[in-house]
Design an enzyme around this catalytic site. Structure first.
Site, short mmCIF file in Angstrom:
data_model
loop_
_atom_site.label_atom_id
_atom_site.label_comp_id
_atom_site.label_asym_id
_atom_site.label_seq_id
_atom_site.Cartn_x
_atom_site.Cartn_y
_atom_site.Cartn_z
N GLY A 18 0.77 -1.25 0.00
CA GLY A 18 0.00 0.00 0.00
C GLY A 18 0.79 1.29 0.00
N ILE A 19 0.27 2.27 0.73
CA ILE A 19 0.81 3.63 0.73
C ILE A 19 2.26 3.65 1.23
CG2 ILE A 19 0.51 5.93 1.74
CD1 ILE A 19 -2.54 5.24 1.94
N ASP A 54 7.48 -2.91 15.62
CA ASP A 54 6.07 -2.79 16.00
C ASP A 54 5.84 -1.36 16.47
OD1 ASP A 54 3.53 -2.88 17.05
OD2 ASP A 54 3.96 -4.45 18.54
N ASN A 81 3.20 5.75 8.88
CA ASN A 81 2.16 5.28 7.96
C ASN A 81 1.43 4.03 8.46
OD1 ASN A 81 0.98 4.71 5.10
ND2 ASN A 81 2.19 2.90 5.58
N TYR A 153 -11.26 3.54 14.75
CA TYR A 153 -10.38 4.06 13.69
C TYR A 153 -10.59 5.56 13.54
CZ TYR A 153 -8.34 4.28 8.93
OH TYR A 153 -7.60 4.57 7.81
N LYS A 157 -7.71 8.38 14.10
CA LYS A 157 -7.26 9.26 13.02
C LYS A 157 -7.52 10.73 13.36
CE LYS A 157 -5.63 6.10 10.26
NZ LYS A 157 -4.19 6.03 9.99
N THR A 190 -5.69 -0.60 -1.49
CA THR A 190 -4.58 -1.28 -0.81
C THR A 190 -5.11 -2.52 -0.10
OG1 THR A 190 -4.83 -0.26 1.36
CG2 THR A 190 -3.58 1.00 -0.27
P1 NAI Z 1 -1.98 -1.70 4.20
O1 NAI Z 1 -2.78 -2.68 4.98
O2 NAI Z 1 -1.68 -1.98 2.76
O3 NAI Z 1 -0.59 -1.41 4.93
C1 NAI Z 1 -0.51 -1.24 6.33
C2 NAI Z 1 0.87 -1.67 6.76
O4 NAI Z 1 1.01 -1.44 8.17
C3 NAI Z 1 1.17 -3.16 6.52
O5 NAI Z 1 2.44 -3.27 5.92
C4 NAI Z 1 1.19 -3.75 7.93
O6 NAI Z 1 2.03 -4.88 8.04
C5 NAI Z 1 1.69 -2.56 8.74
N1 NAI Z 1 1.41 -2.62 10.16
C6 NAI Z 1 0.21 -2.88 10.76
N2 NAI Z 1 0.36 -2.84 12.09
C7 NAI Z 1 1.67 -2.56 12.35
C8 NAI Z 1 2.43 -2.40 13.53
N3 NAI Z 1 1.88 -2.53 14.75
N4 NAI Z 1 3.75 -2.08 13.42
C9 NAI Z 1 4.33 -1.96 12.19
N5 NAI Z 1 3.66 -2.13 11.03
C10 NAI Z 1 2.35 -2.43 11.12
O7 NAI Z 1 -2.75 -0.33 4.36
P2 NAI Z 1 -2.71 1.09 3.64
O8 NAI Z 1 -4.04 1.30 3.08
O9 NAI Z 1 -1.52 1.25 2.79
O10 NAI Z 1 -2.61 2.01 4.93
C11 NAI Z 1 -1.52 2.86 5.24
C12 NAI Z 1 -2.04 3.98 6.10
O11 NAI Z 1 -2.97 4.75 5.35
C13 NAI Z 1 -2.77 3.51 7.35
O12 NAI Z 1 -2.43 4.35 8.44
C14 NAI Z 1 -4.23 3.68 6.97
O13 NAI Z 1 -5.06 3.87 8.08
C15 NAI Z 1 -4.14 4.92 6.10
N6 NAI Z 1 -5.27 5.14 5.21
C16 NAI Z 1 -5.58 4.23 4.23
C17 NAI Z 1 -6.67 4.46 3.40
C18 NAI Z 1 -7.06 3.52 2.32
O14 NAI Z 1 -8.13 3.72 1.73
N7 NAI Z 1 -6.27 2.49 2.00
C19 NAI Z 1 -7.49 5.66 3.55
C20 NAI Z 1 -7.09 6.54 4.62
C21 NAI Z 1 -6.01 6.28 5.39
#
Ligand code: NAI
Length: 263
Positions: A18-19, A54, A81, A153, A157, A190
Site C-alpha cells: 500500500g501507501i 512494532d 504510515n 479508527y 485518526k 490497498t
Molecule cells: P496496508 O494494509 O496496505 O498497509 C498497512 C501496513 O502497516 C502493513 O504493511 C502492515 O504490516 C503494517 N502494520 C500494521 N500494524 C503494524 C504495527 N503494529 N507495526 C508496524 N507495522 C504495522 O494499508 P494502507 O491502506 O496502505 O494504509 C496505510 C495507512 O494509510 C494507514 O495508516 C491507513 O489507516 C491509512 N489510510 C488508508 C486508506 C485507504 O483507503 N487504504 C485511507 C485513509 C487512510
C-alpha cells in the site's frame, strides 16, 4: 527529482504493501536512504533496509532509533504510515480490547513515531544543515469527519490530525527545524480493503467505493506516495501543521450531495 533527497535518511513504517510501500519506493528514487519498518517480514525487499518493528511498542521504537543512528548516523524524514482498520465496529459493538488495539497502533504508534523522530533528528541536527527534518503522519478522511463506525479508527485518526499540529507547533516554537504534517487520504486501493474485496470482489468493490468519490474512482497508492514525497522534501519548506487532504473531493462534496439527495 533524482537526487533531491540525496544524503537524507528516512524511516517509513508499514511498508509491506500500500501507501507505505509506494512512499518508500518514491523516497528511494528521489535519493533518500530508506529504512522500511514493519511487523510483517514481507516488507523486506520492497525498498531500502528492512527492520522488523512494532509501532505500538515503545521498546521497539527505542531499538529502531538506536539501530538507525548507529548504522545510518542520522535521521531526516519520518513517515508514520502503519495502520490497521480494526473493523467497522460502532460505539455499541466495539469492545474495549478492539478500541485499545486500534488506538495503540493508529494513534499511540504515531505519537511514539513523532517522539522518537524528534529525538533522532535533534541528535543528528537536520535543522542545522541546509535541509529540514520532516515528519509525515498518515491520517485519513476519517480523521476529518465523523463516521457511525468504525468508531475506534475514526477516533484514532482524529487524534493523529491534532497531535500532528501540536508537534508542528512545538517544533516550530523550539526552532528545531522539524516540520510535521498530516495526510488525509480518501479510499486508496490497498490491502487494507482485502476483507471487503473477499466479500464483494475487488473490481466490484473498487467501483462502489470509487463512486462515493466525486472524482469517480479510488486512488492508487503511488498518488499518496507523491504527497508524502512532497511533504518529505524541501519543496514544502513552509508547510507545517497542515492537514493535506487527498480524497478526490470526497469531503468537499458532502454538503452538495446531501442537498442533491441520493442519485
Ligand atoms: P496496508 O494494509 O496496505 O498497509 C498497512 C501496513 O502497516 C502493513 O504493511 C502492515 O504490516 C503494517 N502494520 C500494521 N500494524 C503494524 C504495527 N503494529 N507495526 C508496524 N507495522 C504495522 O494499508 P494502507 O491502506 O496502505 O494504509 C496505510 C495507512 O494509510 C494507514 O495508516 C491507513 O489507516 C491509512 N489510510 C488508508 C486508506 C485507504 O483507503 N487504504 C485511507 C485513509 C487512510
Amino acid at each position: 527529482m533524482d537526487d533531491e533527497l540525496a544524503g537524507r535518511v528516512a524511516i517509513v513504517t508499514g511498508v509491506a504493501s500500500g501507501i507505505g510501500a509506494a512512499s518508500a519506493s518514491l523516497l528511494e528514487q528521489a535519493g533518500a536512504h530508506v529504512i522500511v519498518a514493519d511487523l510483517n517480514a514481507a516488507a523486506a525487499g520492497t525498498a531500502g533496509r528492512f527492520v522488523r518493528h512494532d509501532v505500538a511498542s515503545e521498546d521497539s521504537w527505542k531499538a529502531l532509533l538506536a539501530d538507525v543512528l548507529a548504522r545510518e548516523g542520522r535521521l531526516d524524514i519520518m513517515v508514520n504510515n502503519a495502520g490497521i482498520s480494526g473493523g467497522a465496529g460502532t460505539v455499541e459493538t466495539t469492545t474495549v480490547e478492539n478500541w485499545q488495539r486500534v488506538q495503540s497502533v493508529d494513534s499511540e504508534g504515531v505519537f511514539l513515531g513523532c517522539k522518537y523522530a524528534i529525538e533522532g533528528m535533534k541528535k543528528t541536527g537536520p535543522g542545522k544543515a541546509a535541509s529540514q527534518g520532516s515528519i509525515v503522519n498518515i491520517a485519513s478522511v476519517a480523521g476529518l469527519i465523523g463516521t457511525g463506525g468504525p468508531i475506534a479508527y475514526t477516533a484514532a485518526k482524529g487524534a493523529v490530525r491534532l497531535l500532528s499540529k501540536s508537534v508542528a507547533l512545538y517544533c516550530a516554537e523550539k526552532k528545531y527545524g522539524i516540520r510535521c504534517n498530516s495526510v488525509h487520504p480518501g479510499g486508496v486501493d490497498t490491502a487494507i480493503f482485502n476483507p471487503l474485496w473477499q466479500m464483494v470482489g475487488r473490481e466490484q468493490g473498487k467501483a462502489v467505493i470509487g463512486a462515493h468519490h466525486p472524482i469517480g474512482r479510488m486512488a492508487e497508492s503511488e498518488e499518496l506516495g507523491h504527497v508524502v514525497l512532497w511533504l518529505a522534501s524541501d519543496r514544502s519548506s513552509f508547510v507545517t501543521g497542515a492537514e493535506i487532504v487527498a480524497d478526490g473531493a470526497l469531503t468537499s462534496g458532502l454538503m452538495r450531495r446531501a442537498l442533491r439527495g441520493p442519485s
